[in-house]
Design an enzyme around this catalytic site. Structure first.
Site, PDB file in Angstrom:
ATOM      1  N   HIS A 179       0.857  -1.184   0.000  1.00  0.00           N
ATOM      2  CA  HIS A 179       0.000   0.000   0.000  1.00  0.00           C
ATOM      3  C   HIS A 179       0.894   1.235   0.000  1.00  0.00           C
ATOM      4  O   HIS A 179       1.849   1.329   0.780  1.00  0.00           O
ATOM      5  CB  HIS A 179      -0.910   0.006   1.229  1.00  0.00           C
ATOM      6  CG  HIS A 179      -1.948   1.076   1.185  1.00  0.00           C
ATOM      7  ND1 HIS A 179      -2.787   1.261   0.102  1.00  0.00           N
ATOM      8  CD2 HIS A 179      -2.284   2.055   2.078  1.00  0.00           C
ATOM      9  CE1 HIS A 179      -3.590   2.273   0.331  1.00  0.00           C
ATOM     10  NE2 HIS A 179      -3.303   2.779   1.516  1.00  0.00           N
TER      11      HIS A 179
ATOM     12  N   HIS B 227      -3.191   9.016   1.234  1.00  0.00           N
ATOM     13  CA  HIS B 227      -3.161   7.852   0.348  1.00  0.00           C
ATOM     14  C   HIS B 227      -4.521   7.626  -0.286  1.00  0.00           C
ATOM     15  O   HIS B 227      -5.532   8.190   0.147  1.00  0.00           O
ATOM     16  CB  HIS B 227      -2.682   6.600   1.100  1.00  0.00           C
ATOM     17  CG  HIS B 227      -3.371   6.354   2.402  1.00  0.00           C
ATOM     18  ND1 HIS B 227      -4.157   5.240   2.651  1.00  0.00           N
ATOM     19  CD2 HIS B 227      -3.388   7.070   3.561  1.00  0.00           C
ATOM     20  CE1 HIS B 227      -4.623   5.285   3.889  1.00  0.00           C
ATOM     21  NE2 HIS B 227      -4.173   6.382   4.467  1.00  0.00           N
TER      22      HIS B 227
ATOM     23  N   CYS C  74      -3.430   2.979  -5.539  1.00  0.00           N
ATOM     24  CA  CYS C  74      -2.688   3.802  -4.577  1.00  0.00           C
ATOM     25  C   CYS C  74      -1.290   4.167  -5.077  1.00  0.00           C
ATOM     26  O   CYS C  74      -0.787   5.260  -4.793  1.00  0.00           O
ATOM     27  CB  CYS C  74      -2.607   3.085  -3.221  1.00  0.00           C
ATOM     28  SG  CYS C  74      -1.772   1.472  -3.270  1.00  0.00           S
TER      29      CYS C  74
END
Length: 282
Positions: free
Chosen positions: A30, A42, A152
């Protein structure tokens, strides 16, 4: 940081850093932008780090981090449908290890790091531009989440470089998305060469070579379908419908066979896009 690992200590973080953390079994990472003051901006899918909007999510759920039942005192709950969020560093890491994404790496180092999603050949902009883009998108959104075209990592790379893939029929700039499909791509493209050699080591070397070429050609620094887009223009394009990233939808009752065919279709589409890029460079 170095050839083997991009791991860093939190104390060395600076505003504008592109950071990431691997999840369970290193299935995916991530990504986000460190904005300073222990905050990370994010991009998520409706508050979830990973998602396709299809039954494939059942296969991915095992890699999601374990969430604490105790609410964080500093992080606000994600708003439904708003994909860009701000979290404290601890919530972003979710118990994982902190890594820093590298920019302007040499071709040799890029190819040496066999797994995508850790570095790029592209140059990064200054801290001021990076943090401005991240905060602007926090208020205005980054479009619809798409695991292959707008995830992301795509968000973090855009914040760092201002570069955007304008041809939405191809893959986004995410290195880990390229890696996911790069293996099947290498197998597909290297299969005809079995007529030339039956040596298993030769075939393996060929597959690795094809995989490396596909990663190199798909890097945002090397692509020709990429332009520098000011963040204000990006959000106005999204609002006007001039730039659309459609969220995939698949009936909930779809069976495993259909899922497999969808995966194959994605591979074929990506093979075509990479071949088109390679041809344009030739």
């Amino acid at each position: 940081m170095g050839l083997l690992s991009n791991r860093i200590d939190p104390s060395s973080l600076k505003a504008g850093d592109h950071i990431y953390s691997w999840r369970t079994a290193y299935i995916y990472a991530h990504h986000g932008i460190y904005a300073g003051d222990n905050k990370v901006i994010h991009f998520t899918r409706r508050g979830q780090e990973l998602g396709t909007g299809t039954v494939l999510d059942v296969l991915l759920i095992s890699s999601l981090p374990t969430r604490s039942h105790v609410p964080c005192s500093t992080c606000k709950p994600s708003e439904e449908g708003h994909g860009v969020v701000s979290s404290c560093l601890d919530c972003f890491l979710a118990g994982g290890v902190l890594y820093k994404f590298e920019y302007a790496v040499s071709p040799a180092l890029f190819l040496a790091k066999a797994r995508g999603g850790t570095c790029t050949l592209a140059d990064a902009d200054t801290e001021e531009f990076v943090v401005h883009r991240a905060k602007y998108l926090l208020d205005n959104g980054f479009g619809c989440y798409n695991i292959f075209k707008n995830n992301c990592e795509d968000f973090a790379i855009y914040c760092k470089t201002g570069l955007l893939v304008v041809d939405q029929s191809t893959m986004g700039q995410s290195g880990q998305a390229v890696t996911i499909i790069g293996g099947p791509l290498a197998a597909v493209l290297s299969t005809p060469l079995r007529l030339v050699t039956t040596n298993v080591y030769g075939m393996a070397a060929t597959a690795v070579g094809v995989y490396c070429v596909s990663r190199y050609a798909a890097d945002i620094r090397m692509r020709k379908d990429v332009v520098k887009v000011p963040v204000e223009e990006l959000t106005s394009r999204l609002a006007a419908g001039m730039l659309q990233i459609v969220e995939p939808t698949v009936p909930a009752a779809v069976d495993v066979t259909i899922v497999s065919r969808l995966a194959c279709a994605s591979n074929i589409q990506y093979v075509s896009s990479v071949l088109k890029m390679l041809k344009s460079k030739g």
